[in-house]
Write an enzyme that holds these catalytic residues in place. Structure first.
Site, PDB file in Angstrom:
ATOM      1  N   ALA A 166     -16.859 -25.383 -10.006  1.00  0.00           N
ATOM      2  CA  ALA A 166     -17.338 -24.084 -10.477  1.00  0.00           C
ATOM      3  C   ALA A 166     -16.874 -23.864 -11.907  1.00  0.00           C
ATOM      4  O   ALA A 166     -15.925 -24.504 -12.367  1.00  0.00           O
ATOM      5  CB  ALA A 166     -16.807 -22.970  -9.577  1.00  0.00           C
ATOM      6  N   ASP A 167     -17.562 -22.962 -12.573  1.00  0.00           N
ATOM      7  CA  ASP A 167     -17.127 -22.540 -13.899  1.00  0.00           C
ATOM      8  C   ASP A 167     -17.463 -21.070 -14.061  1.00  0.00           C
ATOM      9  O   ASP A 167     -18.492 -20.607 -13.572  1.00  0.00           O
ATOM     10  CB  ASP A 167     -17.792 -23.366 -15.003  1.00  0.00           C
ATOM     11  CG  ASP A 167     -17.129 -23.121 -16.344  1.00  0.00           C
ATOM     12  OD1 ASP A 167     -15.937 -23.472 -16.484  1.00  0.00           O
ATOM     13  OD2 ASP A 167     -17.771 -22.547 -17.246  1.00  0.00           O
ATOM     14  N   THR A 168     -16.584 -20.360 -14.720  1.00  0.00           N
ATOM     15  CA  THR A 168     -16.766 -18.932 -14.935  1.00  0.00           C
ATOM     16  C   THR A 168     -16.601 -18.628 -16.411  1.00  0.00           C
ATOM     17  O   THR A 168     -15.681 -19.138 -17.052  1.00  0.00           O
ATOM     18  CB  THR A 168     -15.729 -18.119 -14.118  1.00  0.00           C
ATOM     19  OG1 THR A 168     -15.913 -18.419 -12.733  1.00  0.00           O
ATOM     20  CG2 THR A 168     -15.883 -16.627 -14.335  1.00  0.00           C
TER      21      THR A 168
END
Length: 196
Positions: free
Chosen positions: A74-76
């Site tokens: 994931a990346d935010t």
């Protein structure tokens, strides 16, 4: 009688303790945890949505997958218009980010990527609108001194003191923390991972 294939094992492509904690909330414990080493620099003119999707997929693809394994990454990032606010490099950048977000509406974009046991990549994007109250210089100084915002997208941790600044949130609270659980659960189920 045909044999039943073993359940796939989950590999979390992230060193984030927050993502591990969020997975545990849905009864998922990774078999392995690997911190992918990729370049997270935004490309010139790259839009925030494209950026966060690209980075999440790159993290998943950077981890070697053994037979029967499923990779989750994931990346935010925080988007203020077309501007990408990643992790602050130092206190001065953190202070500048918080001043930009003060009293304003912004988007927290969290992309999730899963590579299933057959090697197929599936992705989902969570877009959460967050509105901060106006922040005083003293509030910004105290937050910078706390160290809580370092290493966090946009320079704040919603699961910490910064939650008191949120006037409105429309979307996924867990996505702002770093792993949108609705999207993650759907991708993991599709990849054959049992949720607790």
């Amino acid at each position: 009688m045909p044999s039943v294939p073993p359940a796939p094992a989950l590999v979390l492509a992230s060193a984030s303790p927050r993502r591990r904690d969020l997975l545990a909330r849905i009864g998922v414990i990774p078999a392995r945890i690997v911190a992918p080493d990729i370049d997270e620099t935004p490309r010139k003119g790259e839009r925030p949505r494209d950026y966060v999707r690209r980075v999440a997929a790159a993290k998943a693809n950077a981890v070697e997958r053994a037979p029967g394994e499923v990779i989750l990454s994931a990346d935010t990032t925080i988007a203020l218009g077309r501007r990408i606010l990643g992790k602050p490099a130092d206190e001065a950048e953190l202070r500048a980010m918080l001043a930009l977000l003060s009293g304003r509406r912004h988007h927290c974009l969290s992309a999730v990527a899963v590579i299933d046991a057959a090697g197929r990549l599936r992705e989902r994007l969570s877009d959460t609108v967050v509105v901060f109250k106006p922040l005083s210089a003293a509030e910004i100084d105290a937050y910078v001194a706390s160290g809580e915002g370092m290493g966090k997208a946009g320079g704040y941790a919603i699961q910490g003191c910064a939650e008191t600044w949120v006037r409105r949130l429309d979307g996924s609270h867990s996505g702002v923390v770093g792993l949108p659980l609705y999207e993650t659960a759907a991708l993991l189920r599709a990849a054959g991972i049992d949720l607790g």
